[in-house]
Scaffold this active site. Structure first.
Site: not given
Ligand code: NDP
Length: 324
Positions: A12-14, A144, A187, A195
């Site tokens: 994901g993003l982080v 959440y 977000h 946009k």
């Molecule tokens: P993303 O949506 O970009 O990434 C989510 C990640 O979680 C992906 O790697 C995804 O895998 C994985 N994932 C989701 N569901 C499952 C599952 N059932 N089993 C295994 N892996 C799973 O999220 P972010 O990177 O933005 O967020 C990372 C963390 O940071 C999260 O905990 C979020 O709550 C927290 N956060 C984010 C903020 C933001 O502004 N973005 C702000 C504050 C906190 P796949 O891609 O393979 O589905």
């Protein structure tokens, strides 16, 4: 002995930002890869962490000594409001499986990711690490928020009963390469970038919802990645740490400043206005990063415009395979 660091949600993003930092910072430096370290960035296709058996299998495969737990069901306001039970239940399952597998596998250190929405709706500002549980969270995303709050409760319980070295981070709004740029469910920063890009491409006006006055806190994903690495290596306490950016002297940025920077980074020259008939939301909801700054010592945050430019460039170069 080798160190195996498992990053859940590693795609994901982080997660992608942590991978970038580990690969690009000088080896052996404060945030770079160290000798004998093996980093694993897991996706949901490798293991669905809602399932205890798949979670156990992932831990058996890699035998992680350290874990950064990012995986979560994440969504914008609309999805959070519509699917409260799903957000509550899936995140509780994911977190419970990861924390328990970390305990069973004697993981030496686990850092889990919370979010500032864990904080009470009615609370004194600035938010601090001490007031997470002092009242219900905002009702719009209480599913959440409660699932995330529970991680802090579990961390304390695992520490008290089993002596586990579990802790958590509370990031403010994150932005950067690999963000979710979906127009309906993103977000504020990725949504506005998309946009503005479309307005430039279609030669239409760029209209930002609201007055542009509200202040928000952001953190660039690659700065956040370094802070996670710091927390994993250098912070040994169960209590969470708020991870928020600092741009020059400012901790907060107005939506207008965000939109101005996006217009500049995208190179948009058409009509750019604010739709003041649309709701602004809360004027500000600052979270204090005093604890972080008092602990981390010398740390340079990326200037806001530079971080935004890098995010826009990534979006432009990856438009065809970005999440849009
Ligand atoms: P993303 O949506 O970009 O990434 C989510 C990640 O979680 C992906 O790697 C995804 O895998 C994985 N994932 C989701 N569901 C499952 C599952 N059932 N089993 C295994 N892996 C799973 O999220 P972010 O990177 O933005 O967020 C990372 C963390 O940071 C999260 O905990 C979020 O709550 C927290 N956060 C984010 C903020 C933001 O502004 N973005 C702000 C504050 C906190 P796949 O891609 O393979 O589905």
């Amino acid at each position: 002995m080798s160190t195996v660091i498992l990053v859940t949600g590693g795609t994901g993003l982080v997660g992608k930002a942590i991978e970038y930092v580990i690969e690009n910072e000088p080896a052996g430096s404060r945030f770079g890869k160290r000798p004998n370290e093996k980093w694993i960035f897991a996706s949901s296709s490798e293991a669905d962490l809602r399932d205890p058996a798949q979670t156990r299998k992932l831990y058996e495969k890699y035998q992680p000594t350290h874990v950064i737990h990012l995986a979560a069901l994440v969504g914008g306001l609309f999805k959070n409001m519509k699917y409260k039970l799903t957000f509550l239940r899936e995140n509780i399952l994911i977190n419970d499986n990861v924390l328990h597998a970390s305990y069973e596998h004697k993981t030496q250190k686990l850092v889990s990711c919370l979010s500032t929405c864990v904080f009470p709706d009615k609370v004194e500002y600035p938010l601090t690490e001490l007031n997470i549980h002092n009242g219900p969270p905002h009702e719009s995303n209480f599913g959440y928020a409660h699932a995330k709050r529970m991680v802090d409760v579990q961390n304390h319980a695992y520490k008290e009963e089993f002596g586990c070295n579990f802790t958590s981070a509370i990031p403010t709004n994150v932005f950067g390469p690999h963000d979710n740029y979906d127009l309906e469910d993103s977000h504020v920063i990725p949504g506005l970038i998309h946009k503005c890009y479309l307005a430039k491409k279609n030669k239409t006006p760029f209209v930002v919802s609201g007055t542009g006055k509200p202040l928000r806190q952001f953190i660039y994903s690659r700065d956040l990645a370094k802070l996670f690495i710091w927390q994993l290596r250098e912070y040994d306490d169960v209590e969470p740490v708020i991870l928020s950016g600092r741009f020059g002297e400012d901790e907060e940025v107005s939506i207008k400043e965000v939109a101005d920077a996006i217009v500049k980074a995208v190179g948009f020259q058409g009509s750019y206005t604010f739709d003041t008939s649309r709701a602004d939301g809360q004027y500000r909801k600052p979270a204090s990063n005093k604890k972080l700054l008092s602990l981390i010592g010398d740390f340079k945050f990326t200037p806001f415009e530079e971080a935004l430019n890098e995010s826009v460039q990534w979006f432009l170069e990856n438009y065809n395979n970005a999440r849009i």
